[in-house]
Design an enzyme around this catalytic site. Structure first.
Site, PDB file in Angstrom:
ATOM      1  N   LYS A   1       0.834  -1.195   0.000  1.00 20.83           N
ATOM      2  CA  LYS A   1       0.000   0.000   0.000  1.00 20.83           C
ATOM      3  C   LYS A   1       0.875   1.254   0.000  1.00 20.83           C
ATOM      4  O   LYS A   1       2.012   1.203   0.469  1.00 20.83           O
ATOM      5  CB  LYS A   1      -0.869   0.017   1.277  1.00 20.83           C
TER       6      LYS A   1
ATOM      7  N   ARG B   1     -10.401 -11.453   1.414  1.00 15.46           N
ATOM      8  CA  ARG B   1     -11.195 -12.539   0.823  1.00 15.46           C
ATOM      9  C   ARG B   1     -10.440 -13.854   0.836  1.00 15.46           C
ATOM     10  O   ARG B   1     -11.038 -14.927   0.880  1.00 15.46           O
ATOM     11  CB  ARG B   1     -11.641 -12.135  -0.595  1.00 15.46           C
TER      12      ARG B   1
HETATM   13  N1  BES Z   1      -8.272  -3.778   4.129  1.00 13.52           N
HETATM   14  C1  BES Z   1      -8.369  -3.356   2.782  1.00 13.52           C
HETATM   15  C2  BES Z   1      -9.656  -2.599   2.495  1.00 13.52           C
HETATM   16  C3  BES Z   1      -9.703  -1.176   2.975  1.00 13.52           C
HETATM   17  C4  BES Z   1      -9.015  -0.182   2.310  1.00 13.52           C
HETATM   18  C5  BES Z   1     -10.478  -0.831   4.056  1.00 13.52           C
HETATM   19  C6  BES Z   1      -9.089   1.126   2.743  1.00 13.52           C
HETATM   20  C7  BES Z   1     -10.565   0.470   4.470  1.00 13.52           C
HETATM   21  C8  BES Z   1      -9.863   1.452   3.830  1.00 13.52           C
HETATM   22  C9  BES Z   1      -8.345  -4.563   1.849  1.00 13.52           C
HETATM   23  O1  BES Z   1      -7.568  -5.606   2.266  1.00 13.52           O
HETATM   24  C10 BES Z   1      -7.772  -4.073   0.558  1.00 13.52           C
HETATM   25  O2  BES Z   1      -6.627  -3.714   0.542  1.00 13.52           O
HETATM   26  N2  BES Z   1      -8.575  -4.078  -0.476  1.00 13.52           N
HETATM   27  C11 BES Z   1      -8.160  -3.591  -1.740  1.00 13.52           C
HETATM   28  C12 BES Z   1      -8.723  -4.509  -2.788  1.00 13.52           C
HETATM   29  C13 BES Z   1      -8.187  -4.269  -4.163  1.00 13.52           C
HETATM   30  C14 BES Z   1      -6.727  -4.625  -4.227  1.00 13.52           C
HETATM   31  C15 BES Z   1      -9.003  -5.070  -5.141  1.00 13.52           C
HETATM   32  C16 BES Z   1      -8.686  -2.165  -1.908  1.00 13.52           C
HETATM   33  O3  BES Z   1      -9.822  -1.912  -1.498  1.00 13.52           O
HETATM   34  O4  BES Z   1      -7.955  -1.344  -2.415  1.00 13.52           O
HETATM   35 MN    MN Z   2      -5.542  -5.389   1.644  1.00 11.68          MN
END
Ligand code: BES
Ligand code: MN
Ligand code: ZN
Length: 496
Positions: free
Chosen positions: A278, A352
């Site tokens: 991230k 997931r």
């Molecule tokens: N934990 C995150 C989702 C999230 C992101 C929650 C920001 C709250 C704030 C999850 O694991 C994630 O990183 N999801 C990705 C999915 C994507 C790579 C398809 C996302 O939402 O960017």
């Molecule tokens: Mn994630």
């Protein structure tokens, strides 16, 4: 810890440091405000007629000196239009009263807002909301500060019983169970990733079981998960030095043949994204990626506190998602417990990957329904903001029950569709499915992914990415969706 009591003394002989009573718009007094007005020779109506409080929703006015009564002060609280007081406005007004008192030096108070009629709700509901709201106003995220934060002076709140003490007493009990569940969830969620690890969550679950004879806890280690074939879950934890845990809490409130309601909560104690790392800004908030699991803990504790005559299971897959030499790489293919192979196109879509194995594991409990809760997608925040939790599922009746519970609990959800057509986005050239679905409809494609593992039972998915915590100056966990889930359990218990 605050004490919540039932006040059954008439105002004529009541002694309290502060009485909380309502006034409506158009210089209308509530019944208790009216009684107090007679006891004080018209003081209340005089103040209202001066216009010092208009009676709009959440207006407050503290009158800090009264004579001719053992009531030392009065906090007037506006409730707006007397003939249409909505649940939302009632809660707003209570929050404002709680905030005023929490900032004062008052140590005990008596609240008469049990008497004010709220549309579509009963007295039990009023009492429950009052307790939830006051308890929330006392929460402090200070467990990592070297000095405890200043505590509010308030230690005792009595609720006026009006004519039905059972209704108010029930509301106090429910409110307290929910408030303690919310508080437990907030405390675990606000802890940073170096304190709140998968092992810490396992200890919390054991602690809850120790304090509640009706709850038993099982902790599975990585070796156990390997035997169960949880290749998807384990692939995420392989990139972390913290051992993953699969935590199960079983609350037994009905016969052992009664099919349980199963909650599955995402317990990612820190989500760095893995190799699909991230960006740095705001990454600290990914300590909140375990809010789903914290809400499961809080909800199970509340079920036990309320002795609900139902069976409830909480399943928590817990891991970190870190970049590491042994971490998942984009393009890796793993085999889930269900046998489906998954191409990991983005290692940041890890929720997931751990949930799918936990959802397969859930079948072992012969569930009546399975509800998962997860801070799953940024896309859900984009779609619904921080107001509504995203609701998806394969059963209209279950989704309707959750929506109804969410309205009563003031813990909102909004349903998103899971049409077959979205499944296209999860096609992989090399495996049974891919773990991401492209740029559009990200909350939905995440739900679609989970739906492939939940075909054997009635299932709903709550994406709490936008609602489980707040950012900015008010950064902190909200404890959502504990109020919604406990309300759902209360409704199920009443129907049982
Ligand atoms: N934990 C995150 C989702 C999230 C992101 C929650 C920001 C709250 C704030 C999850 O694991 C994630 O990183 N999801 C990705 C999915 C994507 C790579 C398809 C996302 O939402 O960017
Ligand atoms: Mn994630
Ligand atoms: Zn995540």
């Amino acid at each position: 810890m605050m004490d919540y009591l039932l006040a059954n003394t008439p105002l004529e002989s009541l002694a309290t440091e502060c009485l909380i009573v309502a006034v409506y718009e158009g210089t209308q007094l509530s019944a208790s405000a009216n009684t107090l007005d007679s006891l004080t020779d018209g003081l209340i109506i005089n103040i209202v007629e001066r216009g010092d409080i208009k009676g709009k929703v959440a207006d407050t006015l503290l009158i800090s000196y009264l004579t001719k009564t053992e009531i030392k002060r009065v906090l007037l609280v506006g409730l707006g239009d007397k003939n249409k007081l909505s649940a939302k406005d009632f809660r707003k007004a209570i929050n404002s009263a709680a905030k005023t008192l929490a900032a004062s030096s008052i140590s005990n108070a008596t609240c008469c807002l049990t008497e004010n009629k709220v549309s579509n709700q009963d007295r039990t509901w009023n009492a429950r909301q009052i307790v939830e709201s006051f308890d929330a106003s006392l929460y402090r995220a200070d467990s990592c500060k070297s000095e405890p934060a200043d505590k509010a002076a308030l230690t005792q709140l009595s609720l006026c019983q009006i004519d039905d003490s059972d209704a108010v007493q029930t509301g106090i009990k429910q409110g307290l169970a929910i408030a303690q569940g919310v508080s437990l969830a907030k405390h675990a969620s606000d802890l940073p990733g170096n304190y709140c690890t998968p092992s810490y969550l396992a200890e919390q679950a054991l602690e809850i079981a120790k304090n509640h004879a009706s709850i038993s806890t099982t902790i599975l280690e990585e070796s156990d998960m390997l035997e169960l074939g949880m290749g998807s879950f384990l692939s995420v934890s392989r990139g972390s030095r913290q051992p993953a845990k699969l935590i199960t809490l079983e609350y037994n409130g009905a016969g052992k043949d009664d099919k349980p309601i199963v909650f599955v909560g995402k317990g990612l104690t820190f989500d760095a994204g893995g190799i699909s790392l991230k960006p740095g800004s705001g990454m600290d908030e990914m300590k909140y990626d375990m809010c789903g699991s914290a809400a499961v803990l809080g909800t199970l504790q509340a079920a036990a506190e309320l002795n609900l005559p139902i069976n409830v299971v909480g399943i928590i897959p817990s891991s970190e998602n870190m970049p590491d030499g042994d971490a998942n790489k984009p393009g890796d293919i793993v085999t889930s417990m269900a046998g489906l192979t998954i191409e990991i196109l983005n290692t940041d879509a890890e929720g997931r990957l751990i949930l799918c194995d936990a959802l397969t594991y859930a079948k072992k409990f012969n569930p009546d329904v399975v509800i998962d809760l997860a801070t799953l997608t940024g896309a859900c925040m984009v779609a619904l903001g921080q107001i509504n939790t995203g609701l998806m599922g394969n059963d209209d009746a279950l989704c309707a029950e959750l929506t109804a519970a969410s309205t009563d609990a003031l813990d909102k959800v909004w349903r998103l569709p899971l049409d077959e057509e979205y499944q296209e986005q999860l096609k992989s050239n090399f495996a049974d499915l891919a773990n991401i679905g492209g740029r559009f409809g990200g909350a939905i494609t995440a739900g679609c992914f989970l739906s492939r593992f939940t075909e054997d039972y009635q299932w709903a998915h709550l994406d709490i990415a936008g609602t489980a915590w707040k950012s900015g100056d008010a950064k902190g966990a909200t404890g959502r969706p504990v109020p919604l889930l406990v309300q759902y359990l209360l409704n199920r218990a009443n129907a049982a």
